[in-house]
Design an enzyme around this catalytic site. Structure first.
Site, PDB file in Angstrom:
ATOM      1  N   ASP A   1       4.165   2.197  -4.811  1.00  0.00           N
ATOM      2  CA  ASP A   1       3.488   3.252  -5.570  1.00  0.00           C
ATOM      3  C   ASP A   1       3.341   2.765  -7.001  1.00  0.00           C
ATOM      4  O   ASP A   1       4.348   2.571  -7.705  1.00  0.00           O
ATOM      5  CB  ASP A   1       4.333   4.530  -5.506  1.00  0.00           C
TER       6      ASP A   1
ATOM      7  N   LYS B   1     -11.536   1.717 -16.631  1.00  0.00           N
ATOM      8  CA  LYS B   1     -11.668   0.261 -16.486  1.00  0.00           C
ATOM      9  C   LYS B   1     -11.907  -0.434 -17.823  1.00  0.00           C
ATOM     10  O   LYS B   1     -11.437  -1.562 -18.036  1.00  0.00           O
ATOM     11  CB  LYS B   1     -12.785  -0.059 -15.492  1.00  0.00           C
TER      12      LYS B   1
ATOM     13  N   ASP C   1       0.874  -1.177   0.000  1.00  0.00           N
ATOM     14  CA  ASP C   1       0.000   0.000   0.000  1.00  0.00           C
ATOM     15  C   ASP C   1       0.908   1.222   0.000  1.00  0.00           C
ATOM     16  O   ASP C   1       2.140   1.098   0.032  1.00  0.00           O
ATOM     17  CB  ASP C   1      -0.912  -0.002   1.225  1.00  0.00           C
ATOM     18  N   ILE C   2       0.300   2.411  -0.021  1.00  0.00           N
ATOM     19  CA  ILE C   2       1.061   3.642   0.160  1.00  0.00           C
ATOM     20  C   ILE C   2       0.805   4.220   1.550  1.00  0.00           C
ATOM     21  O   ILE C   2       1.236   5.320   1.855  1.00  0.00           O
ATOM     22  CB  ILE C   2       0.727   4.677  -0.924  1.00  0.00           C
TER      23      ILE C   2
ATOM     24  N   ILE D   1     -19.209  -3.746  -3.424  1.00  0.00           N
ATOM     25  CA  ILE D   1     -18.667  -4.689  -2.444  1.00  0.00           C
ATOM     26  C   ILE D   1     -18.866  -4.122  -1.037  1.00  0.00           C
ATOM     27  O   ILE D   1     -18.426  -3.020  -0.740  1.00  0.00           O
ATOM     28  CB  ILE D   1     -17.179  -4.974  -2.699  1.00  0.00           C
TER      29      ILE D   1
ATOM     30  N   TYR E   1     -13.784   6.698 -13.913  1.00  0.00           N
ATOM     31  CA  TYR E   1     -13.595   5.336 -13.394  1.00  0.00           C
ATOM     32  C   TYR E   1     -13.976   4.296 -14.441  1.00  0.00           C
ATOM     33  O   TYR E   1     -13.201   3.381 -14.745  1.00  0.00           O
ATOM     34  CB  TYR E   1     -14.440   5.181 -12.134  1.00  0.00           C
TER      35      TYR E   1
END
Length: 315
Positions: free
Chosen positions: A32, A125, A14-15, A151, A121
């Protein structure tokens, strides 16, 4: 995942700074997605074979900051895809029901259909799906993707999605016994509980390549509207639970998405078989979140809240 493959064989990244629990369960690295060389060093140092690429700016957040959405969702994916090509990695990068658009059939939306999304978005995708399939055909990259519905989870904060209401509503029900929803009452969308999402993701990740008849799959577990979810909360939590509706810009996003998705290929090819329906999700969310609010309810009969952990919902 670590229970199955071994603690040292799954590298989380993760960042953000990891929690003590995250650090104690196995390797955790800063990654990153916009830095190809740093990603490549992780692959080489840890001997990575499979990559699950979750990094993305979600629907509502992408509309607030389009340049960030394009940079992370397109350039970040390109880095990971090149990494998969150069190091012969299996790459699973989830897509979304947001890849569909206003001209897509709304009911039992098929895997292959009109795809003209009108959000950053969704556009990013569709780009991901097509580029992943191109790299699969052109360079032999073992690319896999599944189009997630909303989700729902009680374990982590919302990520800026249009379906966030379906988690926020549980916190509001337990805290104040009422909720103001940013979507219309009858906005029906596909949803899934996090346990089904994880199971399905691992099923596709582990499936033999020869079992796959396509590279991107719809997955669908259940579908409900805010009004239907509110009725279920009334039945399982409080008859006095109240909801009102004040739609914002996220309504126009939700209006472009399917109401239900056809997922027969996922069921046939790699065994997608969700077990959580709407009632199951409501019961599980209430069971998980009630202990968080119980101390506050004892100290403050009006259920006035102290700060509590939020929950997560994708898209």
């Amino acid at each position: 995942c670590r229970a199955k493959f071994g603690q040292e064989n799954v590298v989380a990244s993760d960042i953000k700074k990891p929690t003590l629990e995250q650090r104690s369960t196995g390797p955790y690295v800063y990654a990153d997605v916009l830095n190809y060389r740093a990603l490549e060093q992780i692959v080489v140092d840890y001997g990575i074979d499979w990559v699950v690429h979750f990094s993305a700016i979600l629907s509502a957040a992408g509309e607030r900051n389009p340049s960030l959405g394009l940079n992370v969702n397109i350039n970040g994916f390109q880095n990971v895809l090149e990494l998969a090509k150069n190091h012969k990695l299996r790459l699973l990068s989830p897509s979304t029901m947001g890849a569909f658009g206003p001209t897509t059939p709304k009911d039992m939306t098929p895997d292959l259909t009109i795809m003209r999304p009108n959000t950053i978005y969704g556009i990013s995708k569709v780009h991901m799906e097509l580029l992943g399939e191109y790299y699969c055909e052109k360079f032999g990259v073992d690319f896999r993707s599944l189009r997630y519905p909303g989700i729902i989870s009680a374990d982590s904060p919302p990520g800026g999605g249009t379906t966030d209401y379906a988690v926020d509503i549980f916190h509001a029900a337990l805290k104040d016994n009422r909720y103001t929803c940013f979507l219309n009452a009858d906005t029906r969308l596909p949803m899934a509980y996090i346990d089904d999402c994880i199971t399905g993701t691992m099923q596709l990740l582990e499936a033999p390549a020869e079992a796959l008849t396509q590279r991107t799959y719809n997955v669908h577990a259940c579908a409900f509207s805010p009004a239907e979810l509110a009725r279920e909360i009334c039945d399982q939590h409080s008859n006095d639970f109240a909801i009102d509706y004040v739609p914002d810009f996220r309504q126009s996003i939700a209006d472009t998405w399917p109401r239900t998705m056809a997922d027969l290929a996922a069921r046939n090819d790699w065994g997608w078989n969700p077990v959580f329906g709407t009632s199951d999700i409501v019961r599980t969310m209430l069971d998980k979140l009630e202990p968080v609010y119980k101390p506050a309810s004892i100290a403050q009969p009006s259920l006035g809240a102290s700060e509590v952990p939020s929950a997560a919902v994708g898209h």
